[in-house]
Design an enzyme around this catalytic site. Structure first.
Site, PDB file in Angstrom:
ATOM      1  N   ASN A 155       0.830  -1.206   0.000  1.00 20.14           N
ATOM      2  CA  ASN A 155       0.000   0.000   0.000  1.00 20.14           C
ATOM      3  C   ASN A 155       0.862   1.251   0.000  1.00 20.14           C
ATOM      4  O   ASN A 155       2.057   1.197  -0.272  1.00 20.14           O
ATOM      5  CB  ASN A 155      -0.940  -0.012   1.210  1.00 20.14           C
ATOM      6  CG  ASN A 155      -0.157   0.120   2.508  1.00 20.14           C
ATOM      7  OD1 ASN A 155       0.877  -0.530   2.678  1.00 20.14           O
ATOM      8  ND2 ASN A 155      -0.634   0.940   3.424  1.00 20.14           N
ATOM      9  N   CYS A 159       2.063   2.888   2.400  1.00 24.98           N
ATOM     10  CA  CYS A 159       3.114   2.941   3.426  1.00 24.98           C
ATOM     11  C   CYS A 159       3.828   1.611   3.602  1.00 24.98           C
ATOM     12  O   CYS A 159       4.532   1.419   4.590  1.00 24.98           O
ATOM     13  CB  CYS A 159       2.526   3.405   4.750  1.00 24.98           C
ATOM     14  SG  CYS A 159       1.646   4.971   4.646  1.00 24.98           S
ATOM     15  N   GLU A 171       3.013  -1.428   4.481  1.00 26.18           N
ATOM     16  CA  GLU A 171       2.760  -2.404   5.542  1.00 26.18           C
ATOM     17  C   GLU A 171       1.611  -3.361   5.225  1.00 26.18           C
ATOM     18  O   GLU A 171       1.436  -4.359   5.930  1.00 26.18           O
ATOM     19  CB  GLU A 171       2.482  -1.693   6.883  1.00 26.18           C
ATOM     20  CG  GLU A 171       1.076  -1.189   7.094  1.00 26.18           C
ATOM     21  CD  GLU A 171       0.809   0.167   6.463  1.00 26.18           C
ATOM     22  OE1 GLU A 171      -0.235   0.769   6.759  1.00 26.18           O
ATOM     23  OE2 GLU A 171       1.660   0.620   5.674  1.00 26.18           O
TER      24      GLU A 171
END
Length: 971
Positions: free
Chosen positions: A573, A575, A577
């Protein structure tokens, strides 16, 4: 330091104009007299070095120069005359001593001032005499005036300082009055109090709590008057006002069509009784200002939501479908308002509102046809509008030069479409609350990968650049093996090799080699062969130069995914994670929240029982998000209800280490990363299994790794088998009874396909006043910049340790300022504290990777892992990222090699006293006061870079800027 005149005092030749005046502590105004500065300096030396000091030529020369310099500074500041306070002059005397390196004299002078300030305060209290002050009137919002109510001002400040050590209420009041004028507004009085308190944060971290409590006076006045409860209220009065304010707030919010009408169906009296006004006292200034600026519900720019009301609104929004809504709402409120756990930003924004978009991030796959491409861009816009962070998989889109059957032409490749995606993210900025945020992923075999690597460069054709979006490499294991073995790598177009997109592990490797053979026998014409190491060098070079693309690993994300039977993980995604399946029919959705580890260290020990309780409630809250959530596009709703993934993470990892007296760069920290994440995983998986018994299994459970009794720790064996033992080394030790969990899942199933993910927590950690996510401390003293302004941040753990050893004083503060918050160059700090308070760039990246590897074995998704590297070289980058892959990590995030905004920095040789400046890129703290190092040259090329001829450092955003990019779109 008595008041007698110093013998043989040198005279000062320059005389200031009579228009320069000084306000004494009595309130009297007298002409400025430069000779008195010389007297004060001479006395300071006599007090430390004895009566002979005044006769010393060194002292006489210094006193002469310093007195004249201070006087000239005031004349430059006020060339037409003006009024100074006696404290301003004494501050300059202190700084003159420290600038000259007269640390002993400066220390004695500081202690002398503090001693006399205490004596004055005690004398005033004993005599019960009010401090002299001018007569001031305050202007109300309606234009009327009234005398300033000093009694209320003193009550506010005393309340703000209550139960806080080392803060002085009298000093705040006294200094604030200097900045007031006749006719000042009511808000102006509050601002003066806050500004005075916030300037003292660097002296003691507790002043951040004082400032926050003073800010709350503004909040209460704004909200309570709007709700018709009261014109203003003190902290103590809120014990009575919170309940009626909460009830009036619900009524107003529904009337304004901002709150869900179902909130009125709760027992509001019962919930109002549960509000705890004392929890307002735990906010830092940064945390509360962030809530005020960006989270509180407002009408016509008036915030009518208060902190505890906001937490109860979120709790109610998450309890809407519970059987005993009030009990669950109170349970959720207790968790949020105590800071034991914090929901993600979209949940805090929207829970309990009429448009409850509570999910944090969305993952999409973009098919290779024009209609689907623009449909995907449209989906981006709709999802971004409601505060979602986006991860797009662009690998299926054909490469530059690919044949277009419909037009008999050739494709322009992926890059022109990414330019449109970039501009869409700018145009649709998450409902006007924060910047739009998207990350594009591309697999390393895609023929456009080399151009993709350069998207963030500041040179070249701007039509083929994306300056506002993030990018990430989706790297297969086979590529890394060829880097290790120094072999060739072939680039293909997905138009001719479409199945590579959905293959991973051994199946990918086999098919990829078949395509390579087809290039050799002439069956495939569109391809390019490169050295794997050359492409790897370019990946690292661009990462260093532009901060992008990030490096993420396709195979561990898929081979360890519980949902292998239901599809493929095509990207992470925004970020890095989240690792969930995507397809043209399904947009993956993840719902995030984070455990505050610092709150679970009690009396220096990690409290597993408290953690269990927190995790069970948190998983329930996250599962509720799925059913309550507003879905902007049908593919997201379909996916979320089918798989029900959630991402429980952690924050405050560094704080938890401090509380246990553990240094980040240590085996003990790696061990704590392992055991703490194991406990989170153990309780989270069990909580989801128990929810399955209560509410039912998720729809696609059968066939998942869960259904086969394979837990995250077990899936490492699958990765080892497919990758090859020689390419991976992961610790697999455990301390909990995992067989019990396997048996429970076998009988009950799982409520959620995925349970854990560690997000960056950029904003919610600010709210809770702890370190972000799994990050080491950035600096021990610095100015943090974000959309809410600039905030001085001081490491309170460090301050307390220094105080315990008698080392916290003005000299230490100025040393920390000079060295950009680093304790390493300060000789009088003991080695054990230097190790404990090493900052992010002083911790070798291997410790970050080792700790992350220990966490990763317990997590069914991934973690946002920033890598801090000081003195970057090609070799260090190469070793670090190879190590990340070798240790089985699924993803990495930003490479941070460039400092954040520095604190005000006092120097000896330079004229930029108290200037806010940027640290030199990649520069280590100087061992002694010296001019700033010259800027390093830009890297002249990949070869220079990877041979260790490093350039100016990664252009990754600074700490404050990163808050405003991708991180907080997740948390």
């Amino acid at each position: 330091m008595d008041t007698t005149a110093a013998p043989d005092r040198p005279s000062v030749s320059v005389t200031a104009p009579q228009t320069l005046r000084v306000i004494k502590r009595t309130g009297d105004v007298v002409p400025f007299d430069a000779d008195k500065i010389a007297v004060a300096l001479s006395k300071a030396f006599i007090a430390v070095e004895g009566d002979n000091a005044a006769a010393s030529s060194r002292v006489r020369d210094f006193v002469q120069r310093a007195s004249q310099s201070i006087e000239e500074a005031f004349l430059r500041r006020m060339p037409d005359g003006g009024t100074l306070h006696i404290e301003d002059i004494q501050d300059q005397v202190e700084l003159a001593l420290m600038r000259a390196g007269e640390q002993k004299v400066a220390r004695a002078y500081v202690l002398y001032r503090e001693e006399h300030a205490r004596a004055r305060a005690e004398a005033s209290a004993e005599a019960d005499i009010a401090k002299p002050h001018p007569t001031l009137n305050v202007t109300a919002p309606d234009g009327s005036t009234r005398p300033l109510d000093l009694g209320r001002v003193e009550t506010l400040v005393r309340d703000a300082c209550e139960n806080l050590a080392n803060v002085e209420a009298d000093k705040i009041v006294e200094d604030s009055l200097k900045n007031l004028y006749d006719g000042v507004s009511v808000d102006g009085v509050s601002q003066a109090l806050m500004m005075t308190a916030r300037t003292l944060v660097e002296k003691d971290p507790n002043y951040t709590y004082v400032t926050a409590r003073l800010l709350q006076d503004n909040l209460r006045r704004e909200a309570l008057s709007f709700l018709g409860i009261a014109d203003e209220a003190t902290y103590q009065e809120m014990a009575d006002y919170y309940k009626p304010a909460f009830q009036a707030y619900i009524e107003k919010g529904i009337e304004f069509e901002q709150l869900d009408p179902r909130l009125a169906e709760f027992d509001l009296a019962r919930l109002g009784d549960a509000l705890d006004h004392t929890r307002d006292a735990q906010f830092t200034y940064l945390g509360l200002q962030t809530l005020y600026d960006r989270y509180f519900i407002h009408r016509d720019e008036v915030r009518y939501e208060l902190p505890q009301v906001m937490f109860m609104r979120v709790a109610m929004g998450l309890a809407l479908d519970e059987d005993d809504r009030e009990a669950r709402a109170i349970e959720f409120y207790e968790l949020l308002s105590s800071f034991d756990y914090m929901a993600s930003t979209p949940t805090l924004f929207n829970a309990g509102t009429v448009r409850s978009q509570l999910s944090s991030c969305y993952l999409t796959t973009v098919p290779d046809d024009l209609d689907s491409i623009y449909s995907a861009i449209r989906d981006n816009a709709l999802l971004s509008k409601w505060a979602g962070g986006l991860g797009n998989d662009w690998t299926p889109v054909r490469a530059l030069g690919s044949y277009i059957k419909g037009t008999n032409g050739k494709s322009q490749g992926v890059v022109p479409f990414l330019k449109v995606v970039n501009d869409t993210a700018v145009a649709v900025n998450q409902g006007g609350k924060r910047k739009g945020a998207v990350c594009a992923y591309l697999e390393s075999w895609h023929l456009d990968i080399e151009e993709f690597l350069e998207l963030r460069k500041n040179t070249g054709d701007d039509r083929r650049r994306t300056h506002d979006m993030n990018t990430a490499n989706w790297v297969p294991d086979l590529f890394m093996k060829r880097v290790f073995d120094d072999q060739e790598w072939t680039l293909f177009s997905p138009a001719t090799c479409p199945d590579l997109h959905d293959l991973y592990g051994a199946a990918f490797e086999k098919r990829y080699q078949e395509y390579e053979e087809m290039t050799r026998n002439g069956q495939l014409k569109l391809f390019k062969r490169v050295k794997a190491k050359d492409l790897w060098r370019k990946m690292l070079s661009m990462l260093f130069e532009t901060g992008h693309p990030w490096i993420t690993f396709k195979d561990p994300c898929n081979l360890r995914s519980p949902q292998q039977h239901a599809g493929v993980v095509h990207s992470s995604n925004l970020c890095t994670e989240i690792t969930l399946n995507t397809s043209p029919d399904e947009i993956a959705v993840c719902n995030l929240g984070s455990i505050n580890l610092a709150q679970h260290v009690v009396d220096g020990a990690f409290d597993g029982d408290k953690l269990k309780k927190t995790v069970r409630t948190a998983v329930r809250m996250l599962d509720n998000v799925i059913d309550i959530n507003y879905y902007a596009v049908p593919q997201a709703e379909r996916s979320n209800f089918k798989h029900r993934p959630v991402g429980l993470g952690i924050m405050g990892f560094q704080d938890a280490l401090y509380a246990q007296d553990i240094a980040y760069a240590s085996d003990e920290a790696v061990s704590f990363a392992d055991t703490s994440m194991e406990l989170v995983s153990y309780h989270a998986i069990e909580a989801s299994a128990d929810l399955a018994a209560e509410r039912g299994r998720y729809e696609s459970f059968e066939g998942s790794l869960w259904s086969q009794g394979v837990l995250p720790i077990d899936s490492i064996d699958k990765l080892k088998a497919e990758r090859g033992e020689q390419y991976i080394e992961v610790d697999t030790s455990a301390t909990q009874d995992w067989d019990r969990i396997r048996e429970k899942i076998a009988s009950q199933g799982m409520r959620n396909s995925n349970v854990m993910a560690i997000a960056p927590t950029a904003t919610i950690s600010n709210i809770c006043g702890v370190s972000q996510s799994i990050e080491p401390t950035y600096q021990n003293l610095f100015v943090k910049s974000n959309l809410s302004g600039e905030f001085t941040v001081v490491n309170s753990y460090m301050v307390n340790d220094l105080k315990a050893r008698g080392l916290w004083d003005e000299v230490m503060i100025n040393d920390l300022k000079y060295y950009d918050g680093s304790v390493q160059p300060i000789d009088r700090i003991p080695d054990d504290l230097k190790a404990k308070y090493a900052t992010a760039f002083e911790v070798e990246p291997k410790w970050l990777v080792e700790a992350a590897a220990r966490r990763q074995k317990w997590i069914d998704q991934a973690q946002s892992l920033n890598l801090y590297i000081q003195g970057v070289s090609g070799k260090k980058l190469d070793v670090t990222y190879r190590m990340a892959w070798f240790r089985g990590l699924k993803t990495t995030y930003y490479l941070r090699a460039l400092g954040a905004t520095s604190v005000e920095k006092s120097t000896v040789d330079r004229g930029n006293l108290n200037a806010v400046s940027n640290a030199s890129p990649g520069a280590a703290p100087a061992p002694s006061p010296a001019p700033a190092p010259e800027a390093k040259p830009e890297p002249k090329g990949i070869d220079d870079f990877l041979q260790g001829k490093s350039g100016s450092g990664s252009q990754a955003p600074s700490a404050g800027e990163i808050d405003e990019l991708g991180c907080e779109a997740c948390q």
